[in-house]
Design a protein around this motif. Sequence first.
Motif, PDB file in Angstrom:
ATOM      1  N   GLU A 186       0.599  -1.154   0.068  1.00  0.00           N
ATOM      2  CA  GLU A 186       0.194   0.001   0.376  1.00  0.00           C
ATOM      3  C   GLU A 186       0.868   1.882   0.283  1.00  0.00           C
ATOM      4  N   TRP A 187       2.032   0.981   1.032  1.00  0.00           N
ATOM      5  CA  TRP A 187       3.121   2.359   0.938  1.00  0.00           C
ATOM      6  C   TRP A 187       3.406   2.458  -0.769  1.00  0.00           C
ATOM      7  N   THR A 188       4.034   1.059  -1.203  1.00  0.00           N
ATOM      8  CA  THR A 188       4.900   1.609  -2.602  1.00  0.00           C
ATOM      9  C   THR A 188       3.475   2.278  -3.255  1.00  0.00           C
ATOM     10  N   GLU A 189       2.246   1.787  -3.454  1.00  0.00           N
ATOM     11  CA  GLU A 189       0.938   1.927  -4.107  1.00  0.00           C
ATOM     12  C   GLU A 189       1.128   3.630  -4.550  1.00  0.00           C
ATOM     13  N   HIS A 190       1.491   4.309  -2.740  1.00  0.00           N
ATOM     14  CA  HIS A 190       0.796   5.255  -3.070  1.00  0.00           C
ATOM     15  C   HIS A 190       1.864   6.459  -3.818  1.00  0.00           C
ATOM     16  N   LEU A 191       3.162   5.979  -3.010  1.00  0.00           N
ATOM     17  CA  LEU A 191       4.609   6.762  -3.543  1.00  0.00           C
ATOM     18  C   LEU A 191       4.537   6.750  -5.593  1.00  0.00           C
ATOM     19  N   TRP A 192       4.297   5.847  -5.745  1.00  0.00           N
ATOM     20  CA  TRP A 192       3.943   5.721  -7.044  1.00  0.00           C
ATOM     21  C   TRP A 192       3.099   6.667  -7.322  1.00  0.00           C
ATOM     22  N   ASN A 193       2.259   6.651  -6.728  1.00  0.00           N
ATOM     23  CA  ASN A 193       1.467   7.598  -7.788  1.00  0.00           C
ATOM     24  C   ASN A 193       1.479   8.439  -7.637  1.00  0.00           C
ATOM     25  N   GLU A 194       1.778   9.010  -5.885  1.00  0.00           N
ATOM     26  CA  GLU A 194       2.326  10.871  -6.205  1.00  0.00           C
ATOM     27  C   GLU A 194       3.260  11.031  -6.759  1.00  0.00           C
ATOM     28  N   LEU A 195       4.639  10.002  -7.257  1.00  0.00           N
ATOM     29  CA  LEU A 195       5.772   9.985  -8.309  1.00  0.00           C
ATOM     30  C   LEU A 195       4.415  10.489  -9.806  1.00  0.00           C
ATOM     31  N   ALA A 196       3.829   9.642  -9.678  1.00  0.00           N
ATOM     32  CA  ALA A 196       3.378  10.024 -11.485  1.00  0.00           C
ATOM     33  C   ALA A 196       2.482  11.176 -11.423  1.00  0.00           C
ATOM     34  N   ASP A 197       1.925  11.687 -10.679  1.00  0.00           N
ATOM     35  CA  ASP A 197       1.655  13.153 -11.176  1.00  0.00           C
ATOM     36  C   ASP A 197       2.592  14.158 -11.610  1.00  0.00           C
ATOM     37  N   ASN A 198       4.072  13.422 -11.500  1.00  0.00           N
ATOM     38  CA  ASN A 198       5.086  14.679 -11.622  1.00  0.00           C
ATOM     39  C   ASN A 198       6.026  14.142 -12.601  1.00  0.00           C
ATOM     40  N   GLN A 199       5.244  13.580 -13.567  1.00  0.00           N
ATOM     41  CA  GLN A 199       6.294  12.205 -13.674  1.00  0.00           C
ATOM     42  C   GLN A 199       7.988  13.356 -14.434  1.00  0.00           C
ATOM     43  N   GLY A 200       7.236  14.590 -15.834  1.00  0.00           N
ATOM     44  CA  GLY A 200       8.882  15.592 -15.481  1.00  0.00           C
ATOM     45  C   GLY A 200       9.632  15.152 -14.448  1.00  0.00           C
ATOM     46  N   GLY A 201       9.188  15.703 -13.360  1.00  0.00           N
ATOM     47  CA  GLY A 201       9.380  16.268 -12.636  1.00  0.00           C
ATOM     48  C   GLY A 201      10.488  15.178 -12.159  1.00  0.00           C
ATOM     49  N   VAL A 202      10.642  14.026 -11.680  1.00  0.00           N
ATOM     50  CA  VAL A 202      11.552  12.322 -11.180  1.00  0.00           C
ATOM     51  C   VAL A 202      12.174  12.186 -12.346  1.00  0.00           C
ATOM     52  N   LEU A 203      11.715  12.234 -13.647  1.00  0.00           N
ATOM     53  CA  LEU A 203      12.517  12.188 -14.889  1.00  0.00           C
ATOM     54  C   LEU A 203      14.024  13.018 -14.568  1.00  0.00           C
ATOM     55  N   LEU A 204      14.151  13.858 -14.403  1.00  0.00           N
ATOM     56  CA  LEU A 204      14.697  15.111 -14.643  1.00  0.00           C
ATOM     57  C   LEU A 204      15.375  15.049 -13.294  1.00  0.00           C
ATOM     58  N   THR A 205      14.608  14.768 -11.948  1.00  0.00           N
ATOM     59  CA  THR A 205      15.367  14.647 -10.911  1.00  0.00           C
ATOM     60  C   THR A 205      16.508  13.609 -11.271  1.00  0.00           C
ATOM     61  N   LEU A 206      16.258  11.968 -11.584  1.00  0.00           N
ATOM     62  CA  LEU A 206      16.594  10.128 -11.943  1.00  0.00           C
ATOM     63  C   LEU A 206      17.935  11.054 -12.283  1.00  0.00           C
ATOM     64  N   LEU A 207      17.533  11.932 -13.887  1.00  0.00           N
ATOM     65  CA  LEU A 207      19.138  12.304 -14.656  1.00  0.00           C
ATOM     66  C   LEU A 207      19.801  13.298 -14.008  1.00  0.00           C
ATOM     67  N   VAL A 208      19.502  13.938 -13.628  1.00  0.00           N
ATOM     68  CA  VAL A 208      20.864  15.058 -12.633  1.00  0.00           C
ATOM     69  C   VAL A 208      21.053  15.087 -11.491  1.00  0.00           C
ATOM     70  N   GLY A 209      19.806  14.499 -10.852  1.00  0.00           N
ATOM     71  CA  GLY A 209      19.965  14.289  -9.190  1.00  0.00           C
ATOM     72  C   GLY A 209      21.853  14.399  -8.303  1.00  0.00           C
ATOM     73  N   ALA A 210      21.960  13.726  -9.633  1.00  0.00           N
ATOM     74  CA  ALA A 210      23.916  12.952  -8.685  1.00  0.00           C
ATOM     75  C   ALA A 210      24.368  14.333  -9.105  1.00  0.00           C
ATOM     76  N   THR A 211      24.057  15.591  -9.736  1.00  0.00           N
ATOM     77  CA  THR A 211      25.274  16.355 -10.073  1.00  0.00           C
ATOM     78  C   THR A 211      24.415  17.554  -9.877  1.00  0.00           C
ATOM     79  N   ILE A 212      23.533  18.084  -9.295  1.00  0.00           N
ATOM     80  CA  ILE A 212      22.869  18.981  -8.602  1.00  0.00           C
ATOM     81  C   ILE A 212      21.708  18.738  -7.685  1.00  0.00           C
ATOM     82  N   PRO A 213      22.738  18.521  -6.206  1.00  0.00           N
ATOM     83  CA  PRO A 213      22.053  18.651  -4.959  1.00  0.00           C
ATOM     84  C   PRO A 213      20.449  19.102  -5.477  1.00  0.00           C
ATOM     85  N   SER A 214      20.287  19.850  -5.448  1.00  0.00           N
ATOM     86  CA  SER A 214      19.055  20.964  -5.530  1.00  0.00           C
ATOM     87  C   SER A 214      18.265  19.788  -5.376  1.00  0.00           C
ATOM     88  N   VAL A 215      18.405  19.255  -7.136  1.00  0.00           N
ATOM     89  CA  VAL A 215      17.529  18.103  -7.702  1.00  0.00           C
ATOM     90  C   VAL A 215      17.106  17.364  -6.931  1.00  0.00           C
TER      91      VAL A 215
END
Length: 120
Positions: A59-88
Amino acid sequence: MGAYHAQLMDDLLRVAPPYSLPHEPDEDVPTVPRVKAIAMVTACLMHEEPTAFGLTTAEWTEHLWNELADNQGGVLLTLLVGATIPSVGAFLDKLLGDSIEGLANRQLAEMDPDEAEACL
């Protein structure tokens, strides 16, 4: 290339939908602080505890995936550049942390008072 990604993230944060707002506490209902809520949900997700605030790992996994699904662009950018930009990385931490805190406190508000106290 880092400056380009930083600009993309700044643009995204300006147009991203608002974060899930934490639950407004009722004075008569126990609430859990954000840090403790995240620690308890993390333990559940790592199968160290069977539930957190009455919800199973699934149930927690489903909730968190749904939360991420609401902002797919933000999550994708976070995963792509998160290692180089801490604020991401902070963006994703804020999004999921607010979501966990809000749902945990909503769950506590719906529980029997003794059951809610036992969760804390």
